[in-house]
Design an enzyme around this catalytic site. Structure first.
Site, short mmCIF file in Angstrom:
data_model
loop_
_atom_site.label_atom_id
_atom_site.label_comp_id
_atom_site.label_asym_id
_atom_site.label_seq_id
_atom_site.Cartn_x
_atom_site.Cartn_y
_atom_site.Cartn_z
N LYS A 61 0.84 -1.20 0.00
CA LYS A 61 0.00 0.00 0.00
C LYS A 61 0.88 1.26 0.00
O LYS A 61 0.64 2.20 -0.75
CB LYS A 61 -0.93 0.00 1.22
CG LYS A 61 -2.07 -1.02 1.10
CD LYS A 61 -2.84 -1.24 2.41
CE LYS A 61 -3.86 -2.37 2.21
NZ LYS A 61 -4.62 -2.73 3.42
N GLN A 105 -4.71 -1.26 9.65
CA GLN A 105 -4.66 -2.60 9.07
C GLN A 105 -5.28 -3.62 10.02
O GLN A 105 -4.96 -3.67 11.20
CB GLN A 105 -3.21 -2.98 8.74
CG GLN A 105 -3.05 -4.29 7.99
CD GLN A 105 -3.61 -4.27 6.56
OE1 GLN A 105 -3.67 -3.23 5.91
NE2 GLN A 105 -4.02 -5.42 6.09
N ASP A 128 -11.18 2.96 4.05
CA ASP A 128 -11.58 1.55 4.01
C ASP A 128 -13.09 1.41 3.76
O ASP A 128 -13.56 0.32 3.41
CB ASP A 128 -11.26 0.88 5.35
CG ASP A 128 -9.96 0.11 5.33
OD1 ASP A 128 -9.61 -0.46 4.28
OD2 ASP A 128 -9.30 0.06 6.38
N1 GUN Z 1 -7.01 -6.59 6.28
C1 GUN Z 1 -7.33 -7.36 5.21
N2 GUN Z 1 -7.97 -6.62 4.26
C2 GUN Z 1 -8.05 -5.36 4.77
C3 GUN Z 1 -8.58 -4.15 4.26
O1 GUN Z 1 -9.15 -4.07 3.15
N3 GUN Z 1 -8.44 -3.05 5.07
C4 GUN Z 1 -7.86 -3.11 6.29
N4 GUN Z 1 -7.80 -1.99 7.02
N5 GUN Z 1 -7.35 -4.23 6.79
C5 GUN Z 1 -7.44 -5.34 6.03
#
Ligand code: GUN
Length: 306
Positions: A61, A105, A128
């Site tokens: 990311k 996350q 998100d």
């Molecule tokens: N963990 C797995 N997928 C995601 C996501 O799309 N966003 C976040 N914040 N954590 C994750």
């Protein structure tokens, strides 16, 4: 005379990496147009603990943010971080005008209440799309920040199927992160939507009625050819690490929720794992960061006029 068995052609492999590059090119152009007004979108990414998969996702990311010109801020903590400290960091990021997107996350360590953390993020910075205000707005067809993975799946489907109206989509899995928002997006695209889950009776038979299958259960290769109607389009959201032997060493490989080889002999098109949905999630995180930046600019101008 013997008749040679006819091989049906294998499914088209849906290239999520290539599609994500197209989305990222759109985002980079949008970031450049914001830069002309002196604005640089800022994305704060918070990672707690040492989960190897989360470390990889966060690294990817941050790399993509840099590639499209988004300023990223990384906050890493060990898994003893008290919840109160995490909430006070989020409050600080909510107030910071240079931070337009906040991503914590998941999963979080057991002592932290995931829902409390999600609801603490300013909905305008919730890249998100997990906050209740965004999740509820999505079901009402409002222009909210929508979760990145289902938005990425929708883009792949639009590019693969063209018109989605009237198609029967079956979603296997009902998580808040993927299954439920995916249903809202497909309904908004005029699909007929069926959701299957661990208590569904005769799930494979129901799934066999689908024109479009979204597999989001988190169980390695659970869906085989039996689950698919010939010609179905399959989007595999699963990313499962399974142990395998290689050169006498214990290794891991990534597989989806769908048995790719078996499904390829029945489906018309299917996403691979890796290289399918994963890159799309990251591309739409970047898109959401730009959308959030513009939203906050509008909110700030409206507040200045009030
Ligand atoms: N963990 C797995 N997928 C995601 C996501 O799309 N966003 C976040 N914040 N954590 C994750």
């Amino acid at each position: 005379m013997s008749i040679a068995p006819t091989e049906s052609p294998l499914a088209t492999r849906i290239d999520g990496k290539a599609c994500a590059e197209r989305v990222l090119a759109e985002v980079a152009a949008d970031v450049a147009s914001l830069a002309a007004d002196g604005i640089v979108p800022g994305l704060a990414v918070v990672l707690i603990g040492e989960d190897p998969a989360s470390q990889v996702y966060v690294r990817n990311k941050l790399r993509k943010a840099e590639a499209v010109g988004i300023r990223s801020l990384e906050y890493r903590f060990d898994d003893t971080l008290p919840q109160a400290e995490l909430l006070s960091l989020i409050a600080r990021l909510n107030r910071d005008p240079e931070v337009h997107g906040i991503l914590v996350q998941l999963p979080l360590p057991d002592h932290i209440d995931e829902d409390a953390v999600i609801q603490a993020v300013d909905p305008a910075k919730d890249v998100d799309g997990f906050h209740r205000q965004n999740a509820g707005g999505l079901w009402q067809g409002l222009p909210v920040l929508a979760p990145c993975t289902p938005t990425g799946c929708l883009r792949l489907l639009k590019e693969t199927c063209g018109e989605l109206a009237g198609q029967h989509a079956v979603i296997v899995g009902r998580s808040n992160i993927v299954g439920k928002p995916m249903a809202a997006l497909l309904l908004a695209a005029d699909c007929s939507v069926t959701m299957l889950h661990s208590k569904s009776r005769d799930a494979a038979a129901l799934c066999r009625q689908a024109d479009i299958v979204i597999a989001a259960v988190g169980r390695p290769e659970m869906l085989d050819a039996d689950w698919l109607k010939p010609g179905a389009v399959v989007i595999d959201v699963g990313i499962n690490r399974i142990a395998c032997d290689g050169d006498g060493e214990r290794r891991h490989r990534l597989v989806g929720d769908v048995d790719f080889d078996a499904a390829s002999r029945v489906a018309a098109a299917i996403t691979p794992v890796p290289g399918g949905v994963g890159p799309m999630t990251i591309a739409y995180l970047m898109q959401n960061t730009v959308t959030a930046t513009r939203l906050q600019r509008r909110q700030a101008s409206a507040a200045a006029l009030a």
